[in-house]
Design an enzyme around this catalytic site. Structure first.
Site, PDB file in Angstrom:
ATOM      1  N   HIS A 118       7.903  14.098   1.215  1.00  0.00           N
ATOM      2  CA  HIS A 118       6.745  13.239   0.508  1.00  0.00           C
ATOM      3  C   HIS A 118       5.645  13.595   1.914  1.00  0.00           C
ATOM      4  CE1 HIS A 118       8.454  10.390   4.096  1.00  0.00           C
ATOM      5  NE2 HIS A 118       6.898  10.616   4.559  1.00  0.00           N
ATOM      6  N   ASP A 148      14.074  12.242  -0.507  1.00  0.00           N
ATOM      7  CA  ASP A 148      13.334  12.925   0.231  1.00  0.00           C
ATOM      8  C   ASP A 148      12.812  14.397   1.401  1.00  0.00           C
ATOM      9  OD1 ASP A 148       9.959  12.327   1.024  1.00  0.00           O
ATOM     10  OD2 ASP A 148      11.325  10.978   2.601  1.00  0.00           O
ATOM     11  N   SER A 224       8.143  11.790  10.788  1.00  0.00           N
ATOM     12  CA  SER A 224       8.166  11.944   8.514  1.00  0.00           C
ATOM     13  C   SER A 224       8.745  13.442   9.180  1.00  0.00           C
ATOM     14  CB  SER A 224       7.186  11.782   8.090  1.00  0.00           C
ATOM     15  OG  SER A 224       7.314  10.421   7.545  1.00  0.00           O
TER      16      SER A 224
END
Length: 473
Positions: A118, A148, A224
């Site tokens: 993402h 992911d 992230s």
């Protein structure tokens, strides 16, 4: 940075581990933890610093900046009234650039980096900035939405600092960990905490297989793809999600375990663009307290198998509906998400042992994981004329079932595309066409002979529900 809801909460991004190589090409070696754990006993031990660990690990954690060009189209763009009324001031259609930031981890000195899907999966331009402020352009070589995770390769880079991967199954609750990333775009930041839980399976599907390491090390947007490392500077997980109502850290963060990251790196080394996952070919449910009581167990454990496809590796190994799968390759399996994770970390083309209960007695079986069989052939067919002109269909086989998320007992032919008259008739991609005028459609080759002139009554399954579509007549 986008946030993804987890139980009504925000998602963050994670990072990945490095490939080592004492094994065949493409394999990633996971290192077990051999350090003795002990509680600090003296004042000098209590005042020890994390600085040596940070100096070792931080150079291999990078900041990632992405750009994505998106089309912007006004809903009134084709309306002549609005165009005439507003003239040159009418916004109409156009393009705009979206910027986002995240983190990544160098896992190979040649410039291989792991981050989150993402963060980089849809990016048109990716810039990687190292801890020493060097910048490189990078391209995505593998991006896997379900886990992911994504793997990048930098251009014209060599001899970069890289992290080792630790076997995440050797982690224990209470182990000290550091989270390194680029929260809120302020620059590389290090936070400390402990492993507060393992085998968390309550997260959103499509984030690390729904199987996480939980930590209280503060994780925020921008972390992230960043690293979760142990006290020897080895990568144990990729920070990917937080539980938060405000978007900031509340001390509950999730990381994709390094064992799954290793498999993603291995798939990238093999030239694949997605994680090479085995096909399970089963449906089941977690054994809850109520179900355990009904089965006569002294405690909840395992996954109750409800349905097996004939070509499932579990069916071929002798398991049956009603069996309770408790272990895979010696690791406990107490949830479907855990089973998916364990199978993904084993990979295709490899054998695994399975422990299961049947009639209260423990049994063992050896199975071999493979991709979903793509047979019988799909034999895609497009209808060129008549009432269903523009309809494209495919035979149903295990690979099609897996690719399109169909039920294990799916029948008929799958609608791939519905254009022209087929679309106007009400058919949609993903529909299963079961019968025409009462005659079952078993294969795509059966369809042309059933489309006689006149009215048609189609029996269709959509989203697990059956219905009929009448055309003409």
């Amino acid at each position: 940075m986008r946030l993804f809801p987890i139980f009504a909460l925000g998602l963050l991004a994670a990072c990945a581990p490095p490939p080592q190589s004492a094994e065949p090409p493409g394999r990633v070696t996971l290192i077990a933890n051999a350090l003795e754990r002990q509680v600090p006993r003296t004042q000098s031990e209590i005042t020890l610093s994390f600085a040596p660990v940070v100096k070792q690990a931080a150079p291999a954690v990078v900041n990632i900046y992405t750009k994505k060009v998106v089309e912007r189209r006004s809903p009134f763009a084709n309306d002549p009234f609005f165009r005439d009324f507003f003239g040159d001031f009418f916004p109409g259609s156009g393009r705009r650039v979206e910027n986002s930031l995240g983190s990544g981890v160098i896992v190979d000195p040649s410039g291989v980096i792991v981050s989150n899907h993402h963060v980089v999966g849809d990016a048109d331009e990716i810039t990687v900035i190292l801890n020493d402020r060097r910048e490189f352009q990078a391209e995505v070589i593998l991006s896997d939405e379900e886990s992911d995770l994504a793997v990048l390769r930098t251009r014209r880079a060599s001899d970069l600092p890289a992290l080792e991967l630790r076997d995440s199954d050797t982690l224990e609750v209470g182990d000290l960990v550091l989270a390194i990333g680029n929260p809120f775009g302020v620059g590389q930041t290090v936070t400390s905490g402990i492993v507060s839980a393992l085998a968390r399976t309550g997260g959103a599907r499509g984030r690390g297989g729904g199987y996480f390491i939980q930590t209280d090390a503060p994780i925020n947007p921008g972390n992230s793809g960043g690293a979760l490392v142990d006290m020897t500077g080895r990568l144990v997980g990729v920070n990917t999600a937080i539980v938060s109502r405000s978007g900031g850290s509340n001390g509950i963060g999730f990381a994709v375990p390094a064992n799954l990251v290793a498999r993603v790196i291995e798939s990238a080394n093999q030239g694949l663009t997605m994680l090479d996952r085995p096909w399970l070919g089963l449906t089941g449910q977690d054994v809850t307290g109520e179900l355990a009581e009904a089965l006569g167990f002294d405690r909840p454990q395992g996954v109750l198998i409800e349905q097996l496809h004939p070509t499932s590796p579990f069916a071929l190994a002798g398991l049956e509906p009603g069996d309770v799968l408790t272990e895979l390759d010696g690791d406990p399996v107490d949830a479907l998400t855990e089973l998916v994770f364990r199978a993904a970390t084993i990979g295709t083309g490899r054998s695994a042992s399975a422990t299961y209960l049947r009639g209260g007695a423990a049994r063992q079986a050896t199975l071999r994981f493979q991709p979903a069989p793509d047979s019988p052939a799909r034999d895609a067919l497009t209808v060129e004329g008549g009432a269903l002109r523009g309809l494209s269909v495919s035979n149903v086989n295990p690979a099609v079932i897996d690719e399109f998320g169909l039920g294990l007992g799916a029948e008929g032919v799958l609608v791939l595309r519905a254009r022209d008259r087929a679309r106007r008739a009400g058919l949609r991609p993903g529909d299963l066409l079961l019968a025409v005028n009462g005659t079952p459609v078993g294969r795509t080759r059966d369809l042309p002979g059933l489309l006689a002139p006149g009215g048609l009554l189609l029996e269709v399954e959509r989203g697990g529900k059956r219905g009929t579509i009448r055309i003409g007549g």
